[in-house]
Write a protein that holds these residues in place. Sequence first.
Motif, mmCIF file in Angstrom:
data_model
loop_
_atom_site.group_PDB
_atom_site.id
_atom_site.type_symbol
_atom_site.label_atom_id
_atom_site.label_comp_id
_atom_site.label_asym_id
_atom_site.label_seq_id
_atom_site.Cartn_x
_atom_site.Cartn_y
_atom_site.Cartn_z
ATOM 1 N N LEU A 3 -0.595 -1.739 5.112
ATOM 2 C CA LEU A 3 -1.358 -3.071 5.169
ATOM 3 C C LEU A 3 -2.346 -3.116 4.202
ATOM 4 N N ASN A 4 -2.879 -1.906 3.608
ATOM 5 C CA ASN A 4 -3.812 -1.907 2.662
ATOM 6 C C ASN A 4 -3.836 -0.387 1.914
ATOM 7 N N GLY A 5 -3.254 -0.479 0.894
ATOM 8 C CA GLY A 5 -2.974 0.935 0.148
ATOM 9 C C GLY A 5 -4.038 1.329 -0.415
ATOM 10 N N ARG A 6 -5.165 0.631 -0.587
ATOM 11 C CA ARG A 6 -6.140 0.974 -1.257
ATOM 12 C C ARG A 6 -7.635 1.311 -0.333
ATOM 13 N N ALA A 7 -7.163 0.997 0.957
ATOM 14 C CA ALA A 7 -8.289 1.410 2.059
ATOM 15 C C ALA A 7 -8.697 2.763 1.919
ATOM 16 N N LEU A 47 -2.457 1.271 -12.686
ATOM 17 C CA LEU A 47 -2.454 1.108 -11.325
ATOM 18 C C LEU A 47 -0.964 1.125 -10.808
ATOM 19 N N SER A 48 0.124 0.746 -11.822
ATOM 20 C CA SER A 48 1.235 1.011 -11.374
ATOM 21 C C SER A 48 1.723 2.118 -11.180
ATOM 22 N N ASP A 49 1.125 3.310 -11.933
ATOM 23 C CA ASP A 49 1.545 4.702 -11.729
ATOM 24 C C ASP A 49 0.769 5.228 -10.656
ATOM 25 N N ASP A 50 -0.445 4.831 -10.185
ATOM 26 C CA ASP A 50 -1.199 5.300 -9.023
ATOM 27 C C ASP A 50 -1.967 4.163 -8.559
ATOM 28 N N GLY A 51 -1.761 3.526 -7.333
ATOM 29 C CA GLY A 51 -2.376 2.465 -6.959
ATOM 30 C C GLY A 51 -3.695 2.636 -6.366
ATOM 31 N N ARG A 52 -4.019 3.896 -5.888
ATOM 32 C CA ARG A 52 -5.620 4.211 -5.655
ATOM 33 C C ARG A 52 -6.322 4.764 -6.498
ATOM 34 N N PHE A 106 -0.143 -7.016 -7.268
ATOM 35 C CA PHE A 106 -0.362 -6.927 -5.688
ATOM 36 C C PHE A 106 -0.022 -5.331 -5.539
ATOM 37 N N PHE A 107 -0.546 -5.090 -4.393
ATOM 38 C CA PHE A 107 -0.188 -3.254 -4.181
ATOM 39 C C PHE A 107 0.711 -3.069 -3.109
ATOM 40 N N ALA A 108 1.780 -2.189 -3.296
ATOM 41 C CA ALA A 108 2.596 -1.607 -2.402
ATOM 42 C C ALA A 108 2.293 -0.407 -2.086
ATOM 43 N N THR A 109 2.829 -0.012 -0.677
ATOM 44 C CA THR A 109 2.925 1.308 -0.363
ATOM 45 C C THR A 109 4.147 1.510 0.029
ATOM 46 N N LEU A 110 4.779 2.500 -0.648
ATOM 47 C CA LEU A 110 6.278 3.046 -0.671
ATOM 48 C C LEU A 110 6.475 4.073 0.556
ATOM 49 N N VAL A 111 7.315 3.968 1.100
ATOM 50 C CA VAL A 111 7.775 4.989 2.252
ATOM 51 C C VAL A 111 9.086 4.909 2.806
#
Length: 361
Positions: free
Chosen positions: A14-18, A186-191, A222-227
Amino acid sequence: MDALDRRIAAALQLNGRATWREVARVLDTSESTVARRGRQLLESGLVRVTGQPDAARAGLGNPVLVQLNCVAGMTKRVATELAARADVRFLAVVTGSYEVLVELIVPSKARLAHVLTDELAGIEGITGTTTDVVMRTFKTSYDWSRELLDEHGVDPSFVRQGPVPVPRVSDPPALDESDLRLMQLLSDDGRRTFSDLAQDVGISESMVRRRVSALVDNGYLFFATLVDPQALGFEVEVFVMLRVALGELERVATALAARREVRYVSATSGFSDLACEVILRSPDDLYDFTTKVLGGLEGVQRSVIAHELATYKRAYMHAGSAALGGGRRLAQGARVAGSNRPGGDSPARGDANGARERGGS
């Protein structure tokens, strides 16, 4: 993953940079526990956060879905070779009438022709291709696991990911070299923290905040969290290709995009009219989705469902490893986007979705 790990992953979707403090508040768990578990998930690669460009808007090219038939026994070799390509954003081995589904990002019709007639034709093991050109994307979302958090309630202000409609404008603000560099990092590490980004790009931290905010607000990023869905208890991943009465296309696409289990929807020209990806818990849920959701949509004439057996690449990132292709693709794409006139600093609209520290508050 145990139950807490799964909830942390769902919150990051929901919020990858939280910050970990924000995640802990959502989960009603101690910050120290969430931070320790969250860092382990990120360091292990089980959860990955990436900043993804809107390829067309950023000038990198347009998406094309290609279905590949392969010689028996050579599917894995074909998939591995294609996954190494920088222009492949998504690749999966699937069931059905073809063995491999690939999403390519191509800058022009001429480039697509060269890829299809020369490059793919030269890969040993491919016996045939079918191509769908994406005309419009209605949804790309990574919040399909949100039900893991529903019983606790989620403050709407926490949610920064999921499908965000961006107004279509003929002349969006131009990207300059700093914007492209930020998108690559940010594509390599969104955090990555704003301070780290500022040091690497060579501009102030406040300028990085404004630029990242503008990139998100203008639909470039946009930010995506992949799992892996199976790690969260979702056993079924399918691609659904639909034939739809053209007069009902917009309505059907909008209805599908509104559903949480639908991760991706696009209108295509070629083999299908609509392509969508769906994440579900079980075959029973797939049966219900097929009979009740698709079966209840007026205008759907035919559906072809392909189960994803193995995902080799998603969001430019190779399954089971660090980022592969995302940063490289953005670096190559800078030459394309460079045709835009540098527009300087875009007006900022609000704060970026940023963590002040990697994995901390």
